[in-house]
Design a protein around this motif. Structure first.
Motif, PDB file in Angstrom:
ATOM      1  N   GLU A 126       0.818  -1.220   0.000  1.00  0.00           N
ATOM      2  CA  GLU A 126       0.000   0.000   0.000  1.00  0.00           C
ATOM      3  C   GLU A 126       0.848   1.264   0.000  1.00  0.00           C
ATOM      4  N   ARG A 127       1.957   1.231   0.724  1.00  0.00           N
ATOM      5  CA  ARG A 127       2.810   2.418   0.787  1.00  0.00           C
ATOM      6  C   ARG A 127       3.463   2.693  -0.563  1.00  0.00           C
ATOM      7  N   GLN A 128       3.893   1.644  -1.231  1.00  0.00           N
ATOM      8  CA  GLN A 128       4.486   1.811  -2.560  1.00  0.00           C
ATOM      9  C   GLN A 128       3.447   2.320  -3.557  1.00  0.00           C
ATOM     10  N   GLU A 129       2.226   1.822  -3.447  1.00  0.00           N
ATOM     11  CA  GLU A 129       1.157   2.300  -4.328  1.00  0.00           C
ATOM     12  C   GLU A 129       0.893   3.788  -4.109  1.00  0.00           C
ATOM     13  N   LEU A 130       0.872   4.210  -2.853  1.00  0.00           N
ATOM     14  CA  LEU A 130       0.649   5.620  -2.540  1.00  0.00           C
ATOM     15  C   LEU A 130       1.782   6.474  -3.100  1.00  0.00           C
ATOM     16  N   ILE A 131       3.012   6.041  -2.886  1.00  0.00           N
ATOM     17  CA  ILE A 131       4.173   6.794  -3.364  1.00  0.00           C
ATOM     18  C   ILE A 131       4.165   6.886  -4.891  1.00  0.00           C
ATOM     19  N   LEU A 132       3.863   5.781  -5.557  1.00  0.00           N
ATOM     20  CA  LEU A 132       3.844   5.793  -7.017  1.00  0.00           C
ATOM     21  C   LEU A 132       2.736   6.694  -7.546  1.00  0.00           C
ATOM     22  N   LYS A 133       1.570   6.628  -6.935  1.00  0.00           N
ATOM     23  CA  LYS A 133       0.442   7.466  -7.354  1.00  0.00           C
ATOM     24  C   LYS A 133       0.815   8.945  -7.236  1.00  0.00           C
ATOM     25  N   ILE A 134       1.449   9.307  -6.136  1.00  0.00           N
ATOM     26  CA  ILE A 134       1.848  10.691  -5.928  1.00  0.00           C
ATOM     27  C   ILE A 134       2.888  11.114  -6.969  1.00  0.00           C
ATOM     28  N   ILE A 135       3.861  10.249  -7.215  1.00  0.00           N
ATOM     29  CA  ILE A 135       4.901  10.572  -8.195  1.00  0.00           C
ATOM     30  C   ILE A 135       4.280  10.818  -9.573  1.00  0.00           C
ATOM     31  N   VAL A 136       3.366   9.939  -9.987  1.00  0.00           N
ATOM     32  CA  VAL A 136       2.727  10.091 -11.296  1.00  0.00           C
ATOM     33  C   VAL A 136       1.938  11.390 -11.346  1.00  0.00           C
ATOM     34  N   GLU A 137       1.132  11.649 -10.327  1.00  0.00           N
ATOM     35  CA  GLU A 137       0.292  12.853 -10.321  1.00  0.00           C
ATOM     36  C   GLU A 137       1.132  14.124 -10.284  1.00  0.00           C
ATOM     37  N   GLU A 138       2.189  14.116  -9.490  1.00  0.00           N
ATOM     38  CA  GLU A 138       3.058  15.289  -9.411  1.00  0.00           C
ATOM     39  C   GLU A 138       3.770  15.534 -10.740  1.00  0.00           C
ATOM     40  N   TYR A 139       4.247  14.465 -11.351  1.00  0.00           N
ATOM     41  CA  TYR A 139       4.972  14.626 -12.606  1.00  0.00           C
ATOM     42  C   TYR A 139       4.035  15.072 -13.730  1.00  0.00           C
ATOM     43  N   ILE A 140       2.809  14.568 -13.729  1.00  0.00           N
ATOM     44  CA  ILE A 140       1.821  15.017 -14.708  1.00  0.00           C
ATOM     45  C   ILE A 140       1.600  16.522 -14.580  1.00  0.00           C
ATOM     46  N   GLU A 141       1.540  16.994 -13.350  1.00  0.00           N
ATOM     47  CA  GLU A 141       1.256  18.409 -13.108  1.00  0.00           C
ATOM     48  C   GLU A 141       2.452  19.319 -13.365  1.00  0.00           C
ATOM     49  N   THR A 142       3.652  18.870 -12.998  1.00  0.00           N
ATOM     50  CA  THR A 142       4.807  19.776 -13.020  1.00  0.00           C
ATOM     51  C   THR A 142       5.856  19.454 -14.071  1.00  0.00           C
ATOM     52  N   ALA A 143       5.895  18.234 -14.576  1.00  0.00           N
ATOM     53  CA  ALA A 143       6.936  17.766 -15.504  1.00  0.00           C
ATOM     54  C   ALA A 143       8.327  17.814 -14.871  1.00  0.00           C
ATOM     55  N   ALA A 144       8.369  17.847 -13.546  1.00  0.00           N
ATOM     56  CA  ALA A 144       9.648  17.892 -12.830  1.00  0.00           C
ATOM     57  C   ALA A 144       9.843  16.594 -12.047  1.00  0.00           C
ATOM     58  N   PRO A 145      11.073  16.049 -12.033  1.00  0.00           N
ATOM     59  CA  PRO A 145      11.344  14.840 -11.240  1.00  0.00           C
ATOM     60  C   PRO A 145      10.962  15.041  -9.776  1.00  0.00           C
ATOM     61  N   VAL A 146      10.501  13.973  -9.154  1.00  0.00           N
ATOM     62  CA  VAL A 146       9.983  14.036  -7.785  1.00  0.00           C
ATOM     63  C   VAL A 146      10.971  13.373  -6.837  1.00  0.00           C
ATOM     64  N   SER A 147      11.354  14.100  -5.783  1.00  0.00           N
ATOM     65  CA  SER A 147      12.317  13.571  -4.811  1.00  0.00           C
ATOM     66  C   SER A 147      11.616  13.055  -3.562  1.00  0.00           C
ATOM     67  N   SER A 148      12.320  12.242  -2.805  1.00  0.00           N
ATOM     68  CA  SER A 148      11.753  11.676  -1.580  1.00  0.00           C
ATOM     69  C   SER A 148      11.466  12.763  -0.552  1.00  0.00           C
ATOM     70  N   SER A 149      12.358  13.723  -0.423  1.00  0.00           N
ATOM     71  CA  SER A 149      12.158  14.795   0.560  1.00  0.00           C
ATOM     72  C   SER A 149      10.945  15.644   0.198  1.00  0.00           C
ATOM     73  N   PHE A 150      10.753  15.860  -1.098  1.00  0.00           N
ATOM     74  CA  PHE A 150       9.588  16.624  -1.558  1.00  0.00           C
ATOM     75  C   PHE A 150       8.294  15.910  -1.180  1.00  0.00           C
ATOM     76  N   LEU A 151       8.255  14.593  -1.399  1.00  0.00           N
ATOM     77  CA  LEU A 151       7.054  13.820  -1.068  1.00  0.00           C
ATOM     78  C   LEU A 151       6.722  13.914   0.415  1.00  0.00           C
ATOM     79  N   VAL A 152       7.729  13.747   1.244  1.00  0.00           N
ATOM     80  CA  VAL A 152       7.517  13.768   2.695  1.00  0.00           C
ATOM     81  C   VAL A 152       7.024  15.141   3.149  1.00  0.00           C
TER      82      VAL A 152
END
Length: 230
Positions: free
Chosen positions: A7-33
């Protein structure tokens, strides 16, 4: 052994996809937290991201410490998408014609290109294609690479033939196709629908890069399909 996300990996992946769709910028771990107030450390997120990268869902651009989704991630995202009905705010931007004819469909395609920010085509029937929004498509960050611009130009030059040859393969109702499954190139994704209007069958579609707002574009095509089908 097949990789199964927790579940945690699914949440992280979902966030990465959504963030990248919105910003076109690579997503870092610190940014997610920090942004999502995750109740785990950056180190834990990095570990989970490493697992996702190993499984082929994300990758690290050589110029960044962040991660971006792969085609596999977008496929997972789309398969787990549960699109809602179009919002009133989004529907109000669409100028739905009172009379459905070729002229009104061309105007609708332009309107749809403006709202989606991507390219839109309308095949009224075989051998009669209209498309617009190519400048929208080529202005996306993905097309700063000259090779992709060339590859996309080749697709545009052949758009009539591509759609004509695959005309019977399109289905009624919104369908998302991306990457290797997309008619318009492995670096693209489309949301399309075949429609029936009086005595002819046509196709309406949005074409963009892999990084696009799938939920919004699905809602737009679905709403128009429902309006045409009334």
């Amino acid at each position: 052994m097949a990789f199964v996300m927790n579940e945690r990996q699914e949440l992280i992946l979902k966030i990465i996809v959504e963030e990248y769709i919105e910003t076109a910028a690579p997503v870092s771990s610190s940014f997610l937290v920090e942004k999502y107030k995750l109740d785990i450390s950056s180190a834990t997120v990095r570990n989970e991201m490493a697992e996702l990268e190993l499984a082929g869902y994300i990758m690290q651009p050589h110029t960044s410490s962040g991660r971006i989704p792969t085609e596999q991630a977008y496929l997972w995202f789309v398969e787990n998408l549960a699109p809602k009905k179009i919002s009133n705010a989004l529907a109000s931007k669409l100028v739905v014609p009172e009379i459905w004819d070729e002229l009104s469909l061309k105007a609708l395609a332009k309107n749809l290109a403006d709202i989606s920010g991507l390219a839109v085509f309308c095949a009224f029937h075989r051998h009669n294609l209209y498309y617009t929004g190519i400048s929208n498509l080529l202005s996306q960050p993905e097309f700063t690479q000259s090779k992709l611009v060339y590859d996309m130009s080749v697709i545009i030059d052949r758009l009539d033939d591509i759609i004509n040859e695959a005309f019977d393969e399109f289905v009624e109702g919104p369908k998302i196709s991306l990457g290797q499954d997309c008619l318009f190139g492995s670096f693209t994704a489309s949301v399309t629908s075949k429609y029936r209007l009086k005595d002819h069958v046509g196709i309406l579609g949005i074409i963009g890069p892999l990084r696009q707002d799938y939920e919004k574009n699905w809602q737009l095509i679905n709403h128009l399909y429902e309006q045409i089908s009334k």
